[in-house]
Design a protein around this motif. Structure first.
Motif, PDB file in Angstrom:
ATOM      1  N   LEU A  55       0.805  -1.115  -0.066  1.00  0.00           N
ATOM      2  CA  LEU A  55       0.079   0.041  -0.027  1.00  0.00           C
ATOM      3  C   LEU A  55       0.715   1.337   0.061  1.00  0.00           C
ATOM      4  O   LEU A  55       2.003   1.187   0.432  1.00  0.00           O
ATOM      5  N   ALA A  56       0.322   2.443  -0.575  1.00  0.00           N
ATOM      6  CA  ALA A  56       1.109   3.571  -0.560  1.00  0.00           C
ATOM      7  C   ALA A  56       0.151   4.770  -0.353  1.00  0.00           C
ATOM      8  O   ALA A  56      -1.079   4.768  -0.692  1.00  0.00           O
ATOM      9  N   MET A  57       0.600   5.975   0.105  1.00  0.00           N
ATOM     10  CA  MET A  57      -0.064   7.059   0.374  1.00  0.00           C
ATOM     11  C   MET A  57       0.878   8.189   0.193  1.00  0.00           C
ATOM     12  O   MET A  57       1.822   8.212   0.516  1.00  0.00           O
ATOM     13  N   ASN A  58       0.219   9.477  -0.326  1.00  0.00           N
ATOM     14  CA  ASN A  58       1.133  10.772  -0.203  1.00  0.00           C
ATOM     15  C   ASN A  58       1.413  11.074   1.139  1.00  0.00           C
ATOM     16  O   ASN A  58       0.630  11.003   1.866  1.00  0.00           O
ATOM     17  N   ALA A  59       2.606  11.648   1.104  1.00  0.00           N
ATOM     18  CA  ALA A  59       3.238  11.703   2.676  1.00  0.00           C
ATOM     19  C   ALA A  59       3.834  13.010   2.855  1.00  0.00           C
ATOM     20  O   ALA A  59       4.722  13.005   3.581  1.00  0.00           O
ATOM     21  N   GLY A  60       3.203  14.165   2.436  1.00  0.00           N
ATOM     22  CA  GLY A  60       3.943  15.407   2.540  1.00  0.00           C
ATOM     23  C   GLY A  60       3.676  16.463   1.748  1.00  0.00           C
ATOM     24  O   GLY A  60       3.317  15.907   0.537  1.00  0.00           O
ATOM     25  N   MET A  61       3.852  17.581   1.861  1.00  0.00           N
ATOM     26  CA  MET A  61       3.517  18.530   0.867  1.00  0.00           C
ATOM     27  C   MET A  61       4.769  18.841   0.261  1.00  0.00           C
ATOM     28  O   MET A  61       6.155  18.573   0.569  1.00  0.00           O
ATOM     29  N   TYR A  62       4.571  19.841  -1.180  1.00  0.00           N
ATOM     30  CA  TYR A  62       5.655  20.076  -1.972  1.00  0.00           C
ATOM     31  C   TYR A  62       5.434  21.096  -2.734  1.00  0.00           C
ATOM     32  O   TYR A  62       4.602  22.011  -2.725  1.00  0.00           O
ATOM     33  N   HIS A  63       6.629  21.827  -3.096  1.00  0.00           N
ATOM     34  CA  HIS A  63       6.882  23.035  -3.844  1.00  0.00           C
ATOM     35  C   HIS A  63       6.479  22.463  -5.340  1.00  0.00           C
ATOM     36  O   HIS A  63       6.367  21.430  -5.672  1.00  0.00           O
ATOM     37  N   GLU A  64       6.223  23.802  -6.102  1.00  0.00           N
ATOM     38  CA  GLU A  64       6.064  23.660  -7.308  1.00  0.00           C
ATOM     39  C   GLU A  64       7.484  22.793  -8.010  1.00  0.00           C
ATOM     40  O   GLU A  64       8.443  23.109  -7.705  1.00  0.00           O
ATOM     41  N   GLY A  65       7.296  21.762  -8.830  1.00  0.00           N
ATOM     42  CA  GLY A  65       8.201  21.121  -9.057  1.00  0.00           C
ATOM     43  C   GLY A  65       8.586  19.555  -8.382  1.00  0.00           C
ATOM     44  O   GLY A  65       9.246  18.860  -8.590  1.00  0.00           O
ATOM     45  N   LEU A  66       7.575  19.644  -7.288  1.00  0.00           N
ATOM     46  CA  LEU A  66       7.336  18.390  -6.574  1.00  0.00           C
ATOM     47  C   LEU A  66       8.601  17.984  -5.395  1.00  0.00           C
ATOM     48  O   LEU A  66       8.411  17.155  -4.762  1.00  0.00           O
ATOM     49  N   GLY A  67       9.321  19.052  -5.213  1.00  0.00           N
ATOM     50  CA  GLY A  67      10.457  19.186  -4.191  1.00  0.00           C
ATOM     51  C   GLY A  67       9.568  19.091  -2.658  1.00  0.00           C
ATOM     52  O   GLY A  67       8.702  20.148  -2.619  1.00  0.00           O
ATOM     53  N   PRO A  68      10.122  18.313  -1.900  1.00  0.00           N
ATOM     54  CA  PRO A  68       9.508  18.305  -0.476  1.00  0.00           C
ATOM     55  C   PRO A  68       9.721  19.757   0.052  1.00  0.00           C
ATOM     56  O   PRO A  68      10.854  20.340   0.179  1.00  0.00           O
ATOM     57  N   VAL A  69       8.625  20.184   0.975  1.00  0.00           N
ATOM     58  CA  VAL A  69       8.897  21.325   1.720  1.00  0.00           C
ATOM     59  C   VAL A  69       9.729  21.328   2.828  1.00  0.00           C
ATOM     60  O   VAL A  69      10.383  22.242   3.021  1.00  0.00           O
ATOM     61  N   GLY A  70       9.662  20.252   3.561  1.00  0.00           N
ATOM     62  CA  GLY A  70      10.349  19.955   4.739  1.00  0.00           C
ATOM     63  C   GLY A  70      11.497  18.811   4.831  1.00  0.00           C
ATOM     64  O   GLY A  70      11.777  18.294   3.560  1.00  0.00           O
TER      65      GLY A  70
END
Length: 224
Positions: A55-70
């Motif tokens: 199973l898989a789930m989205n796991a955090g927010m991202y910038h434009e370009g899909l880079g992780p925020v944190g």
């Protein structure tokens, strides 16, 4: 592992995983350095490597370009550092927090500042926000049932160390979502992962969401 449940008149899919019985990781990019971008693409890439996803789930927010925020740690490698700045949006509704799989395989959800103070050795980590439940209490800035309603997903860890992933099937408030983890799922600490873009797959196809891109991904595999 996964079941449907109802809490405060809202429906959810809830998956409970024992880190001792399954492998749990956080992922973002393939060997070419590009973000997977969707759960379907991630599932297909893992299957092609001979490691099918349970199973898989989205796991955090991202910038434009899909880079992780944190913070993102992928297989022991820090991809992006801890983010402590102030800003707008759910990520910056402090305290925010970090979901980790430590080097010893144990899972935890902890406030960002507590993580920074202890800086444990981790194999996987993703930072998001806000915290939903903090030491048995819901986030101090949540209204009991605010007017902001979205499909939401999050992760918590029980007292016994099980990882609990939940995604709503209907639009819910942050207050109600936090109480789900505290009261129904018995997670003393839980972390909001995202809303509206929330998605969930069974390793073969995306069952919920999937219309929006994803950045970081939490995935579960059979134990190796």
């Amino acid at each position: 592992m996964c079941r449907e449940t109802t809490f405060e008149q809202a429906a959810y899919v809830v998956c409970t995983v024992d880190p001792g019985q399954a492998d749990i990781g956080v992922f973002h990019a393939g060997p070419d350095g590009g973000a997977y971008g969707s759960l379907d693409a991630f599932d297909q890439a893992m299957a092609a490597r001979g490691r099918p996803v349970a199973l898989a789930m989205n796991a955090g927010m991202y910038h434009e370009g899909l880079g992780p925020v944190g913070l993102l740690v992928e297989d022991g490698r820090e991809v992006t550092p801890v983010e402590t700045a102030d800003g707008e949006g759910n990520f910056f509704l402090k305290p925010n927090g970090i979901f980790v799989i430590r080097d010893d395989g144990a899972a935890a959800v902890t406030e960002t500042e507590k993580f920074r103070a202890g800086r444990p050795a981790v194999r996987f980590a993703t930072q998001s926000g806000p915290m939903l439940v903090i030491d048995g209490q819901t986030h101090p800035r949540f209204l009991p049932d605010g007017t902001s309603r979205y499909t939401r997903n999050g992760v918590g860890v029980t007292e016994s160390g099980s990882v609990v992933l939940a995604i709503s099937l209907t639009e819910v408030s942050l207050g109600s979502f936090a109480r789900l983890f505290r009261d129904a799922l018995a997670c003393p600490n839980a972390l909001f992962l995202d809303g509206d873009i929330s998605a969930f797959s069974n390793g073969r196809r995306t069952l919920l969401g999937g219309k929006h891109p994803v950045g970081p991904i939490i995935a579960v595999f059979a134990k190796q």
